[in-house]
Design an enzyme around this catalytic site. Structure first.
Site, PDB file in Angstrom:
ATOM      1  N   GLY A 123      85.448  52.551  21.084  1.00 23.43           N
ATOM      2  CA  GLY A 123      85.102  53.816  21.716  1.00 23.43           C
ATOM      3  C   GLY A 123      83.933  53.704  22.661  1.00 23.43           C
ATOM      4  O   GLY A 123      83.451  52.614  22.987  1.00 23.43           O
ATOM      5  N   HIS A 134      84.175  56.819  32.981  1.00 27.48           N
ATOM      6  CA  HIS A 134      83.596  56.499  34.283  1.00 27.48           C
ATOM      7  C   HIS A 134      83.314  57.816  34.988  1.00 27.48           C
ATOM      8  O   HIS A 134      83.750  58.065  36.107  1.00 27.48           O
ATOM      9  CB  HIS A 134      84.540  55.604  35.095  1.00 27.48           C
ATOM     10  CG  HIS A 134      83.866  54.366  35.585  1.00 27.48           C
ATOM     11  ND1 HIS A 134      84.030  53.841  36.835  1.00 27.48           N
ATOM     12  CD2 HIS A 134      82.983  53.544  34.966  1.00 27.48           C
ATOM     13  CE1 HIS A 134      83.307  52.752  36.974  1.00 27.48           C
ATOM     14  NE2 HIS A 134      82.661  52.545  35.853  1.00 27.48           N
ATOM     15  N   HIS A 145      73.770  54.288  28.103  1.00 28.24           N
ATOM     16  CA  HIS A 145      75.134  53.805  28.296  1.00 28.24           C
ATOM     17  C   HIS A 145      75.386  52.492  27.557  1.00 28.24           C
ATOM     18  O   HIS A 145      76.481  52.248  27.064  1.00 28.24           O
ATOM     19  CB  HIS A 145      75.402  53.618  29.794  1.00 28.24           C
ATOM     20  CG  HIS A 145      76.830  53.400  30.141  1.00 28.24           C
ATOM     21  ND1 HIS A 145      77.775  54.404  30.097  1.00 28.24           N
ATOM     22  CD2 HIS A 145      77.492  52.283  30.539  1.00 28.24           C
ATOM     23  CE1 HIS A 145      78.943  53.922  30.462  1.00 28.24           C
ATOM     24  NE2 HIS A 145      78.802  52.638  30.731  1.00 28.24           N
TER      25      HIS A 145
END
Length: 719
Positions: free
Chosen positions: A525, A93, A47
């Site tokens: 992004g 998310h 992430h």
């Protein structure tokens, strides 16, 4: 508190593979402390480090004369003239929203808003792209309701209009929904703030809300597949407070006017760890943190917990020490914490202290610049089989089934839960080609859209990637906006599987080619991988968020035709039904190839639409995508309340999904047809605005039946 021993299980629980842990040992020459293990885990997870995607992200076009700041900052920045810029980004998310829908979605909105105002921009618009499982799946209803309430609850309280987005349902998302949040803001080009720290010995300041234990390990959780232990991950979901965020934004923007801000960074994924490391890395400086000075809201928090907490509504800043009093006064006024928690260092060092005890002492560059980077093996997606015969259909019945399906019915039930008029600058509300917001105090406006067709991306990742950009381009052009730039949210399964990595590579290649051909560079992004549950991956879903500029509101094109208008079909129609909405919704078939995208044709058609509006040759426009000509004509009927008659044709004529096409309404078609001929764009008259029903050849659908199917297709299933 006694720190646990570093065991193989503890290393694995932190998402680190044995070779990655060995890399840590080689870098620091010793075993890490528990806090250091957590810091490496946070900075080296997928992430935060983009370790599986960096190689391919570098191939994307990110520059252009309009680009002020491309990827690498909190958000991208694009010049819109007259000393103004639009700042925007999209982020996922996904995992938090599946575990705890309301807070997962709410904090997704909060995080993307902070990315925007951290750069000195006041947010003016939000969008979302939502993907859920089958409409009758046991979890879908609660997920949809929770996510929509979370988005509305946060955005409405904060006070930003939600002007567009997407909503889809597919079995591939049964175990892993997608929640992609977009935000855009306005900034002055001479008042933009960046995150790179500068100056040695400068105070590092903590701003905003207090730190708690919510969200500890959230970034690591976002980089892992789901399994039967999913409920155990609930504590890793953050809790948001939109009213605190509103105060934080006002305080931050006011603070920026004082001259006290040297650099500033949102505390998002991995919280204090990631924000401090990024600021130091970008400024080639070290950072020392004194954790006893961090404002906390829970007792006996450890260094590990404070460094990895993802409590919301927090920022980190490097402060001009001469203006400390002025800066603190601003945050005192807004009743927010302002605490000096460290300083910048000359050496390459990330030093974390807690009550005079060293909890972490690491080379800062190693946490960011030397994170693992993988060239994952990948295999190309095999060509889709030839499309099998399409059954005969009743055109009217097929349209009613399509427009009444959850994927194509009205989204009013969703967007009416969002405030789309707050700030009083929304010109075009959700439900049109693109949302449009006036640039306050000017005659300019900005258009926003979000697009992807995951079925296409699975069947043919390269063409699917191109199509996502091309459809975003069409939506902007159909609104009269000149496309400026894009942001992406690349949602895929496990990149360690060659076939999944192949989907990613194919989509990236298509996206890059389309962005270059259409002059829509990627300026920001997010990559979201490991979207799988029990080994079942989502559809490849590379969402494209795009922004366009209307230099004057008079350039705006609507979707509402006038009585007596002639309808002109722009672009070439071959009747492509592979991977079409018709096949999926009526026959539950996902076969055939995705439609191929001719980027030269896309550009020519888009430029023609904008040019004809300036020449005042068209009344309304709608791009053609899912559902083809039939669904676009139905949208115009529903928007206007006027009947439309379309020329006779076959199933491919009405429902084919060939690209680079628009339907235009003209008072007089002849000038538009002559101009199209001159510009080399295929165009033909296909119908008229007349009567009180939608006629597709011999088939007839009454306005009442059409509206009943459209309005009733979604609420009954999810409300």
């Amino acid at each position: 508190m006694q720190e646990p021993d570093i065991t193989e299980k503890l290393i694995a629980d932190h998402g680190l593979k044995p070779d990655e842990y060995q890399r840590i040992l080689d870098l620091i020459g010793r075993e890490p402390s528990f806090t250091e293990l957590g810091i490496f885990s946070a900075m080296w997870n997928e992430h935060c480090s983009y370790k599986s995607s960096k190689k391919w992200l570098r191939t994307l076009p990110t520059e252009g004369p309009q680009v002020i700041c491309g990827p690498g900052e909190n958000a991208g920045i694009v010049d819109i003239g007259e000393g103004q810029a639009v700042v925007f980004k999209m982020e996922s998310h996904n995992h938090p929203s599946y575990i705890e829908p309301y807070q997962g979605a709410a904090t997704g909105v909060g995080g993307i808003l902070r990315d925007v105002f951290t750069m000195g921009a006041r947010p003016i618009a939000a969008m979302n792209s939502l993907s859920f499982g089958e409409i009758n799946h046991p979890k879908t209803k609660s997920l949809v309701n929770g996510v929509v309430e979370g988005i509305g609850g946060y955005g409405n309280c904060f006070g930003v209009p939600t002007v567009g987005g997407e909503l889809r349902f597919h079995r591939a998302y049964n175990g892993n929904c997608l929640v992609n949040a977009f935000a855009a803001g306005l900034a002055e080009t001479d008042s933009i703030f960046y995150s790179a720290a500068s100056g040695v010995g400068m105070p590092v300041v903590y701003l905003g809300a207090k730190t708690g234990r919510d969200g500890v390990g959230g970034a690591t959780m976002a980089s892992a597949e789901f399994d039967e232990s999913i409920e155990e991950k609930r504590p890793t979901v953050q809790v948001g407070d939109p009213f605190t965020e509103k105060r934080l934004m006002e305080a931050t923007l006011e603070l920026m006017q004082t001259g006290a801000v040297i650099s500033i960074q949102d505390m998002g994924a991995a919280g204090l760890t990631c924000s401090a490391v990024e600021m130091g890395d970008k400024g080639s400086l070290g950072v020392r943190l004194n954790l006893e000075d961090v404002p906390i809201r829970e007792e006996n928090m450890t260094a590990y917990e404070m460094m990895l907490s993802e409590s919301q509504e927090r920022m980190l800043m490097v402060l001009n020490p001469e203006l400390e009093a002025e800066a603190k006064a601003v945050f005192d006024k807004w009743d927010l914490d302002f605490a000096i928690v460290g300083e910048t260092l000359a050496e390459d060092r990330f030093l974390v202290m807690h009550h005079s005890e060293v909890k972490a002492d690491l080379p800062l560059k190693a946490l960011s610049g030397t994170a693992p980077e993988y060239d994952r093996p990948w295999v190309e997606t095999p060509p889709a089989p030839v499309l099998a015969e399409v059954p005969e259909i009743d055109t009217a019945d097929a349209l009613l089934q399509l427009i009444g399906s959850p994927n194509y019915a009205s989204r009013r039930w969703v967007y009416e839960q969002y405030d789309h008029t707050v700030m009083a600058d929304t010109v075009v509300r959700p439900g049109s080609n693109a949302g449009v917001v006036r640039v306050h105090g000017t005659s300019k406006a900005l258009a926003f859209t979000s697009d992807v067709t995951p079925r296409y991306c699975k069947a043919n990742p390269y063409e699917g990637g191109k199509q996502a950009v091309a459809e975003a381009y069409r939506n902007l052009c159909a609104t009269g906006a000149h496309p400026l730039a894009t942001t992406d949210n690349l949602n895929f399964g496990n990149p360690e599987k060659p076939e999944i990595m192949g989907q990613f590579v194919g989509c990236i290649k298509g996206i890059g080619e389309a962005c270059a051909a259409l002059d829509m560079p990627i300026v920001s992004g997010n990559v979201s991988l490991y979207n799988e549950t029990d080994g079942e991956a989502i559809l490849p879903t590379p969402t494209i968020g795009a922004v366009g500029l209307l230099r004057h509101l008079s350039e705006l094109i609507g979707v509402v035709p006038k009585a007596g208008n002639t309808l002109v079909l722009l672009g070439k129609t071959n009747g492509h039904l592979g991977q079409s909405a018709l096949l999926k919704e009526l026959f539950d078939r996902e076969d055939g190839d995705a439609p191929h995208v001719d980027l030269e044709a896309e550009r020519a058609a888009g430029e023609f639409v904008c040019y004809t509006q300036i020449k005042e040759l068209i009344t309304a426009a709608h791009d053609l995508s899912d559902g083809g000509l039939a669904l676009a004509a139905a949208d115009m009927v529903l928007a206007s309340g006027l009947g439309i008659a379309v020329k006779e044709g076959d199933t491919g004529w009405f429902f084919g999904e060939d690209q680079a096409r628009y339907i235009l309404a003209c008072e007089d078609a002849e000038p538009a047809l002559n101009l199209a001929l001159k510009m080399g764009v295929p165009a033909q008259v296909v119908g008229w605005v007349e009567g009180e029903a939608l006629r597709l050849g011999e088939a007839k659908v009454s306005l009442d039946d059409l509206r009943g199917a459209f309005d009733g297709g979604l609420p009954a299933k999810v409300a």
